[in-house]
Design an enzyme around this catalytic site. Structure first.
Site, short mmCIF file in Angstrom:
data_model
loop_
_atom_site.label_atom_id
_atom_site.label_comp_id
_atom_site.label_asym_id
_atom_site.label_seq_id
_atom_site.Cartn_x
_atom_site.Cartn_y
_atom_site.Cartn_z
N ARG A 171 0.86 -1.15 0.09
CA ARG A 171 0.10 -0.18 -0.03
C ARG A 171 0.69 1.27 0.04
O ARG A 171 0.76 2.06 -0.73
CB ARG A 171 -0.91 0.17 1.25
CG ARG A 171 -2.42 0.34 1.24
CD ARG A 171 -2.91 -0.12 2.53
NE ARG A 171 -2.34 -1.26 2.76
CZ ARG A 171 -2.71 -2.46 2.76
NH1 ARG A 171 -3.86 -2.60 1.93
NH2 ARG A 171 -2.12 -3.34 3.10
N THR A 172 1.76 1.39 0.94
CA THR A 172 2.57 2.55 0.99
C THR A 172 3.22 2.77 -0.29
O THR A 172 3.35 4.20 -0.63
CB THR A 172 3.38 2.37 2.31
OG1 THR A 172 2.63 1.93 3.57
CG2 THR A 172 4.09 3.84 2.64
N LYS A 179 25.70 -7.37 -0.90
CA LYS A 179 27.04 -7.39 -1.07
C LYS A 179 27.73 -6.83 0.05
O LYS A 179 28.91 -6.54 -0.02
CB LYS A 179 27.37 -6.85 -2.65
CG LYS A 179 26.67 -7.57 -3.65
CD LYS A 179 27.05 -7.00 -4.86
CE LYS A 179 26.14 -7.57 -5.90
NZ LYS A 179 26.32 -6.66 -7.40
N ARG A 236 11.46 3.40 3.62
CA ARG A 236 11.17 2.41 4.75
C ARG A 236 12.16 1.48 5.10
O ARG A 236 12.89 0.98 4.34
CB ARG A 236 9.91 1.62 4.06
CG ARG A 236 9.67 0.47 5.16
CD ARG A 236 8.47 -0.24 4.72
NE ARG A 236 7.47 0.56 5.29
CZ ARG A 236 6.10 0.37 5.10
NH1 ARG A 236 5.65 -0.96 4.82
NH2 ARG A 236 5.02 1.10 5.34
N HIS A 282 5.51 5.92 11.46
CA HIS A 282 4.94 5.93 10.18
C HIS A 282 4.30 7.31 9.93
O HIS A 282 2.86 7.24 10.08
CB HIS A 282 4.21 4.67 10.18
CG HIS A 282 3.95 4.33 8.67
ND1 HIS A 282 4.06 5.16 7.70
CD2 HIS A 282 3.37 3.14 8.09
CE1 HIS A 282 3.56 4.52 6.33
NE2 HIS A 282 3.02 3.38 6.62
#
Lengths: 179, 328
Positions: free
Chosen positions: B77-78, B105, B127, B155
Site C-alpha cells: 500500500r505505502t 554485497k 522504509r 510511520h
C-alpha cells in the site's frame, strides 16, 4: 508610493455591464458556454458577471473557480511553496466554450497556467480570456485577452490593485507607482 | 534568481495567496510537526484530493524533481501510494527494494543513499526495518528525507492520512475519542497516530493484551484498557491494528484464536454498544483475526477512504517539502 485611481465604483459597474453585453453577443443564451474564474481574485469578477448575465438572459450560467497553483512555472523559485485555493468545477467542460476570467492581465503567465489547468477537466470547444484590466506592453508570453474592461499602459514596477465591495467594502481599481 | 522586491500596498489583504511553509525540511516523524504544519498539509491535501478526482489526474508541478523510493522492507500500500503520488505530481521516480540490491554485497545504508543521490535525486522516501534509520540518513546525507516507516518507531504519512480521514468523516479531529486496538508495542502506526491525534486535540486510548502494550505508554498521556468492550464504549473512532507477527521475537499471547476471542472487533460486540463507531485499519487486514469482514466492509468503515486519502496526503507532503529544494 503614489496611488492613482483607474476606475471608481460607478465605472467598474459600467465596465462589467459592457463586458456582459459583449459576452452575450458571442455566447447568446450561454447554453454551450461556461465561466471559469481564476483563484483568488478572478472569482469576484466571475460572480459579478454571472449575476449580470443571468439577469439579462434569464438563463442559468454555469460558473466555476479554478486554482492554478500546481500549474505555475515558478514552483521552487519562491521562498515558500504556495498554498492552493479551492477549485470548484462541478460540471463538464467537454465541448463547451470556456471563458477564463481574471481581474488583471499582467505577464500572461497565470493565463498560460490556467490553459493547462483547465484542460485537465476535459477538452473544451474553445477557450477565451476576459480581463477587467489589461496592462499593455508588459506581457512575458504571446497571449492576448478576448474581452477587456480597460487597457492601461504601465511599467513593470507598477502595481494594479482591484478592490471589491465583497472584500474591501467598495469597488475601486488603483495603480500604485513606485515614485 | 532575483527575488521580487516590490512591497505590497498595506491596504490590500491577499487572503488567498497565503504563503506558508512547514517548520520541517524532512518528514521523519509526527513528533517534529506542529499543529500548524498538520493544518497546512491537510489544506494542501484537500486540493490534491480534488485533483485526483479530475478526468486528468496529473499536475506538472514537480517535473524537475527526481524521487527515489528506498524500500528496505516489504510494502504494498505505502509503496504504491507514494509512487502514485509522485507520478501524479509529474516527478521522475526510481524504485529500490532491498531484496535485489547491493546491500546483499555488504554496502552500508549511507553509501547506498549517497550513490543514489549522485544520480541527481532530490528526495528520498525510505522504509527501513530499523527504528531511527530515517533520522540517521537525514543527518548523514544532504537531501530531503520522507520516512515511510522506520522499524517500530514512526510511520508519519499513515498517521496523517488516518487523521485526515477522521476529519473528513466526522468534520474535525478535535475532541474526538480514538482507540487504537491491537499490537501497540510493535506498531509504528500506533506511535505516530498517538502524536498526531494529540496534536489535533483528540483523546487517545490504547487497547490490547498486557504484553502488547508498552509499559510506559501512559507517559504519552494516553489511556490504557485491556477490555475491548469498555474501550469501544468509550470511543468515537476505532483504529484497528494488525498483529505484527514478523516483529515479535517471542510469543506475546497464547494463540491467534485466543487473541481473536479477546480483542476482535466484530458485529456482536458493536451491536452491544449501540452507537456508530468509525472504523479505521491501516492495512494489511487479517480478516477474521483483529477484525471481521462484516465490520471491515461495513458503512462505518473508512478503510478504503484511508487508501484514497493516502495518495492526496502524500502528494501534499511531497509538494510542500519539494518547495524548499533549491533549484539553483
Amino acid at each position: 508610493m503614489k496611488s492613482t485611481e483607474i476606475l471608481n465604483s460607478l465605472q467598474v459597474s459600467l465596465t462589467i455591464n459592457r463586458l456582459c453585453s459583449q459576452l452575450i453577443e458571442n455566447h447568446h443564451d450561454f447554453s454551450e458556454s461556461v465561466l471559469i474564474g481564476l483563484q483568488p481574485n478572478g472569482i469576484f469578477l466571475s460572480n459579478r458577471l454571472k449575476n449580470c448575465l443571468e439577469n439579462s438572459i434569464n438563463n442559468k450560467v454555469l460558473t466555476g473557480s479554478l486554482d492554478i497553483t500546481f500549474f505555475r512555472d515558478d514552483f521552487g523559485r519562491k521562498d515558500k511553496p504556495l498554498i492552493p485555493s479551492v477549485t470548484n468545477i462541478d460540471f463538464s467542460i467537454e465541448n463547451k466554450k470556456v471563458i477564463l476570467i481574471d481581474d488583471v492581465f499582467f505577464t500572461g503567465r497565470t493565463v498560460r497556467s490556467a490553459l493547462d489547468a483547465v484542460m485537465t477537466f476535459g477538452r473544451p470547444l474553445s477557450v477565451e480570456f476576459l480581463t477587467l484590466i489589461e496592462r499593455r506592453f508588459v506581457q512575458n508570453l504571446p497571449i492576448r485577452a478576448d474581452y477587456i474592461g480597460k487597457s492601461i499602459d504601465t511599467i513593470k514596477e507598477e502595481k494594479v490593485t482591484v478592490l471589491w465591495q465583497e472584500e474591501h467594502g467598495k469597488d475601486q481599481i488603483l495603480l500604485y507607482s513606485p515614485i | 534568481m532575483a527575488r521580487r522586491t516590490w512591497e505590497r500596498p498595506n491596504i490590500v489583504v491577499f487572503t488567498n495567496l497565503n504563503m506558508k511553509e512547514l517548520s520541517i525540511s524532512h518528514l521523519l516523524g509526527i513528533k517534529d510537526l506542529t499543529k500548524s504544519d498538520i493544518d497546512v498539509i491537510f489544506k494542501t491535501a484537500d486540493s490534491f484530493k480534488e485533483v485526483i478526482n479530475r478526468p486528468i489526474k496529473k499536475v506538472p508541478t514537480l517535473r524537475d524533481i527526481t524521487i527515489a523510493n528506498l524500500f528496505f522492507e516489504n510494502s504494498t500500500r505505502t509503496k504504491l501510494s507514494f509512487e502514485l503520488a509522485e507520478k501524479r505530481l509529474s516527478a521522475d521516480i526510481v524504485n529500490f527494494t532491498a531484496g535485489n540490491s547491493s546491500l546483499k554485497k555488504g554496502e552500508t545504508l549511507v553509501d547506498t543513499a549517497n550513490n543514489i543521490l549522485s544520480m541527481k535525486v532530490d528526495i528520498l522516501v525510505m522504509r527501513h526495518p530499523h527504528s531511527g534509520a530515517a533520522k540517521f540518513l537525514a543527518e548523514k546525507t544532504n537531501t530531503v528525507i520522507i520516512n515511510a516507516g522506520d522499524g517500530t518507531h514512526e510511520h508519519p504519512t499513515q498517521a496523517l492520512l488516518d487523521c485526515y480521514s477522521i476529519k473528513e468523516k466526522l468534520g474535525e479531529v478535535k475532541g474526538k475519542k480514538v482507540v487504537l486496538i491491537g499490537d501497540i508495542k510493535h506498531s509504528r502506526v500506533a506511535l505516530s497516530n498517538i502524536f498526531a491525534l494529540q496534536k489535533l486535540g483528540a483523546k487517545v486510548m490504547v487497547c490490547g493484551p498486557t504484553t502488547l502494550i508498552p509499559k510506559y505508554i501512559k507517559e504519552l498521556g494516553v489511556e490504557v484498557s485491556h477490555d475491548i468492550e469498555k474501550a469501544l464504549k468509550w470511543c468515537d473512532v476505532a483504529n484497528v491494528l494488525r498483529i505484527q507477527l514478523e516483529r515479535q521475537d517471542i510469543q506475546y499471547f497464547p494463540s491467534i484464536r485466543e487473541y481473536s476471542q479477546q480483542f476482535q472487533v466484530n458485529k456482536e460486540i458493536l451491536q452491544n454498544i449501540k452507537k456508530p463507531i468509525t472504523i479505521l485499519h491501516p492495512g494489511p487486514i487479517n480478516r477474521g483475526v483483529e477484525i471481521t469482514s462484516e465490520i471491515a466492509d461495513s458503512e462505518n468503515s473508512i478503510i478504503l477512504n484511508q487508501v484514497e486519502n493516502g495518495v492526496a496526503v502524500r502528494m501534499a507532503i511531497i509538494y510542500l517539502l519539494a518547495g524548499s529544494i533549491n533549484r539553483s
